[in-house]
Design a protein around this motif. Structure first.
Motif, PDB file in Angstrom:
ATOM      1  N   ALA A  64     -39.414  12.053   3.898  1.00  0.00           N
ATOM      2  CA  ALA A  64     -39.123  11.260   3.022  1.00  0.00           C
ATOM      3  C   ALA A  64     -40.313  10.339   1.613  1.00  0.00           C
ATOM      4  N   ASN A  65     -41.371  11.860   2.114  1.00  0.00           N
ATOM      5  CA  ASN A  65     -42.133  12.117   1.253  1.00  0.00           C
ATOM      6  C   ASN A  65     -41.724  12.541   0.164  1.00  0.00           C
ATOM      7  N   VAL A  66     -40.505  13.248  -0.137  1.00  0.00           N
ATOM      8  CA  VAL A  66     -40.502  14.945  -1.359  1.00  0.00           C
ATOM      9  C   VAL A  66     -39.533  13.673  -1.988  1.00  0.00           C
ATOM     10  N   VAL A  67     -40.061  12.845  -3.432  1.00  0.00           N
ATOM     11  CA  VAL A  67     -39.238  12.473  -4.515  1.00  0.00           C
ATOM     12  C   VAL A  67     -38.490  13.792  -5.581  1.00  0.00           C
ATOM     13  N   GLY A 223     -35.238   0.054 -10.756  1.00  0.00           N
ATOM     14  CA  GLY A 223     -33.996   0.531 -10.915  1.00  0.00           C
ATOM     15  C   GLY A 223     -32.775   0.566  -9.620  1.00  0.00           C
ATOM     16  N   GLY A 224     -31.478   0.436 -10.052  1.00  0.00           N
ATOM     17  CA  GLY A 224     -31.216   0.920  -8.580  1.00  0.00           C
ATOM     18  C   GLY A 224     -31.054   1.936  -6.967  1.00  0.00           C
ATOM     19  N   THR A 225     -31.807   1.349  -5.824  1.00  0.00           N
ATOM     20  CA  THR A 225     -31.876   2.552  -5.320  1.00  0.00           C
ATOM     21  C   THR A 225     -31.062   2.635  -4.061  1.00  0.00           C
ATOM     22  N   LEU A 242     -39.988   5.533  -5.691  1.00  0.00           N
ATOM     23  CA  LEU A 242     -39.795   6.063  -7.225  1.00  0.00           C
ATOM     24  C   LEU A 242     -38.544   6.904  -6.675  1.00  0.00           C
ATOM     25  N   GLU A 243     -37.225   6.510  -6.662  1.00  0.00           N
ATOM     26  CA  GLU A 243     -35.683   7.163  -7.124  1.00  0.00           C
ATOM     27  C   GLU A 243     -35.437   5.760  -7.012  1.00  0.00           C
ATOM     28  N   SER A 244     -35.389   5.819  -8.819  1.00  0.00           N
ATOM     29  CA  SER A 244     -33.918   4.889  -8.991  1.00  0.00           C
ATOM     30  C   SER A 244     -32.632   5.273  -9.493  1.00  0.00           C
ATOM     31  N   GLY A 245     -32.157   4.998  -9.595  1.00  0.00           N
ATOM     32  CA  GLY A 245     -30.279   5.785 -10.043  1.00  0.00           C
ATOM     33  C   GLY A 245     -29.391   6.293  -9.430  1.00  0.00           C
ATOM     34  N   THR A 246     -29.026   7.694 -10.026  1.00  0.00           N
ATOM     35  CA  THR A 246     -28.228   8.055  -9.842  1.00  0.00           C
ATOM     36  C   THR A 246     -28.828   9.998  -9.958  1.00  0.00           C
ATOM     37  N   LEU A 247     -28.755  10.339  -8.110  1.00  0.00           N
ATOM     38  CA  LEU A 247     -29.524  11.884  -8.508  1.00  0.00           C
ATOM     39  C   LEU A 247     -28.594  12.892  -9.009  1.00  0.00           C
ATOM     40  N   ASN A 248     -29.019  13.754  -9.307  1.00  0.00           N
ATOM     41  CA  ASN A 248     -28.363  15.396  -9.975  1.00  0.00           C
ATOM     42  C   ASN A 248     -28.415  16.049  -8.607  1.00  0.00           C
ATOM     43  N   LEU A 249     -27.247  15.030  -8.107  1.00  0.00           N
ATOM     44  CA  LEU A 249     -26.861  15.573  -6.802  1.00  0.00           C
ATOM     45  C   LEU A 249     -26.080  17.148  -6.900  1.00  0.00           C
ATOM     46  N   PRO A 250     -25.154  18.334  -8.096  1.00  0.00           N
ATOM     47  CA  PRO A 250     -25.129  19.334  -8.290  1.00  0.00           C
ATOM     48  C   PRO A 250     -26.733  19.898  -8.476  1.00  0.00           C
TER      49      PRO A 250
END
Lengths: 376, 82
Positions: A64-67, A223-225, A242-250
């Protein structure tokens, strides 16, 4: 093409990376950590898988400490702006990239910044750090490996001093992640920023901020989490903080395969391969009239990032000649690290930078040397 | 046997516990969205659904690691168990 610009981004990527990205678009197309349907759950598990791989890769006990970020620059900004407050003092080095220098500069005049010097080969002396430390020094941020000349800084010594003084240590691993074995716990690194798209062989648009400290970084983005939706305040727990918004899943799926690729080959083997090519390159360059190698002249204390100048030719012209006549890709000028060029003595004109990767071969280096020998 | 739901605020925490349960204890669980009827979610949270026989092991893992959970519930009648 002979691609010798791996310090900018690695190319090509392992086939598994390309395939993982394509597969993700088809089978993991939902937004992870948002909905409860099967594809969303499956996708969130894929993201977590990558967090575990990264945590293991850098010696972190808690995935979980990987952002995940967009790149190393974003990770560095999150760390620098999340830590430093008005009245703080920070230390970096003259060998740092603008992704460290600019966010620090942007904090002035509220935050004072001191610069650790380097010699003409880009070598930083850790013993000089102590003299720069003040009572209000909050952060030391520095590059592990110079993106201009490949010089490796002995960061364990730096980290030790930081720990002794209770100062946070942020490592810019942009040119070392995937090339040098990094264990954040062992090396006492508090924060590590790395791009997914360089020597981790992931796609562009991926980056990492790995956190090995209890210090709570202030989020600079809200933002949205996919969590605590009723609350207007940003969640406190990592990585959501520290991670808001949609991740770069691909990108994340590709990055996971990049790390698996490195694990299969072994970092030591990658380093050995690049060292062999670097040794051949340095030897070859040293025999060409009018070419000056910048930085260390042998492979000790350096990686496969090699800069050189020419006594009478402009570095941009050289890169252009290499590209047009031999399809050799290099990068010229100041490499977003002008202070490094000042330290190296190349601030007037910059350098041609050749940067090697796992897919480069000896034949390619021979062609480069032939091309340089035969420049009119 | 009944199933239980252990509620977490984030997918990451839920996935973390799921991974440890599988790798360290051989316990399988499923990640599901928290039912609104549980009344504990402040919106968009996730549960791990598992056989009730594994509740004590899972709960011990959660509490001993200081992981944030909104509780454990019976998956049928939503009775709070922890």
């Amino acid at each position: 093409m002979i691609y010798l610009d791996n310090a900018a981004t690695t190319w090509p990527k392992p086939n598994q990376v390309t395939e993982a990205v394509a597969k993700s678009m088809k089978y993991y197309g939902a937004n992870p950590g948002r909905s409860g349907h099967k594809m969303a759950i499956r996708t969130s598990e894929k993201v977590y898988e990558c967090r575990e791989l990264v945590a293991d890769f850098f010696g972190l006990s808690n995935p979980a400490n990987v952002v995940f970020t967009q790149n190393s620059t974003m990770a560095l900004n999150f760390a620098i702006h999340g830590i430093l407050k008005a009245g703080d003092h920070a230390i970096c080095t003259v060998m740092d990239h603008n992704s460290v220098l600019r966010p620090l500069f942007a904090k002035s005049p509220d935050v004072d910044v001191s610069y650790l010097g380097a010699d003409s080969e880009g070598v930083i002396d850790p013993s000089e750090l102590e003299a720069l430390i003040r009572p209000n020094t909050r952060l030391v941020a520095m590059t592990h490996v110079s993106n201009v000349c490949g010089t490796v800084t002995p960061v364990e010594d730096i980290a030790k001093v930081c720990r002794q003084h209770g100062i946070l240590f942020l490592l810019d691993a942009s040119q070392s992640a995937g090339i040098i074995d990094i264990d954040m716990q062992q090396m006492k690194i508090d924060l590590l920023a790395a791009p997914g798209h360089k020597a981790l062989y992931g796609p562009m648009g991926t980056g990492l901020l790995c956190i090995n400290t209890d210090f709570e970084l202030a989020p600079i983005m809200q933002g949205g989490t996919g969590s605590y939706s009723k609350e207007l305040t940003q969640p406190l727990e990592l990585p959501d903080r520290l991670e808001s918004g949609t991740l770069n899943l691909p990108g994340i799926c590709g990055l996971a395969e990049g790390i698996r690729y490195i694990n299969r080959i072994g970092i030591a083997n990658i380093r050995e391969h690049e060292a062999k090519l670097t040794a051949y390159l340095l030897d070859g360059l040293s025999r060409i009239k009018d070419i000056n190698i910048i930085g260390k002249k042998n492979t000790l204390g350096r990686t496969g990032v090699v800069s050189f100048t020419h006594n009478s030719k402009d570095c941009v012209d050289i890169s252009s000649y290499l590209s047009s006549n031999f399809s050799i890709a290099t990068r010229s000028m100041y490499h977003c690290a002008y202070k490094a060029h000042e330290a190296l003595g190349t601030s007037d004109g910059g350098t041609v930078r050749v940067s090697l990767g796992v897919f480069n071969t000896l034949s390619e280096i021979k062609i480069l040397l032939y091309a340089l020998k035969n420049m009119m | 046997m009944n199933n239980v739901l252990i509620v977490f605020a984030s997918a990451t925490t839920a996935n973390r516990v799921k991974s440890v349960l599988r790798k360290s204890f051989g316990i399988d669980s499923a990640l599901v969205q928290t039912p609104k009827a549980l009344g504990v979610s402040s919106g968009c949270s996730y549960c791990l659904k598992m056989s009730a026989e594994h509740l004590e092991t899972a709960w011990k893992l959660v509490s001993s690691n200081g992981l944030s959970s909104k509780g454990a519930f019976d998956s049928k009648d939503y009775r709070k168990l922890k």
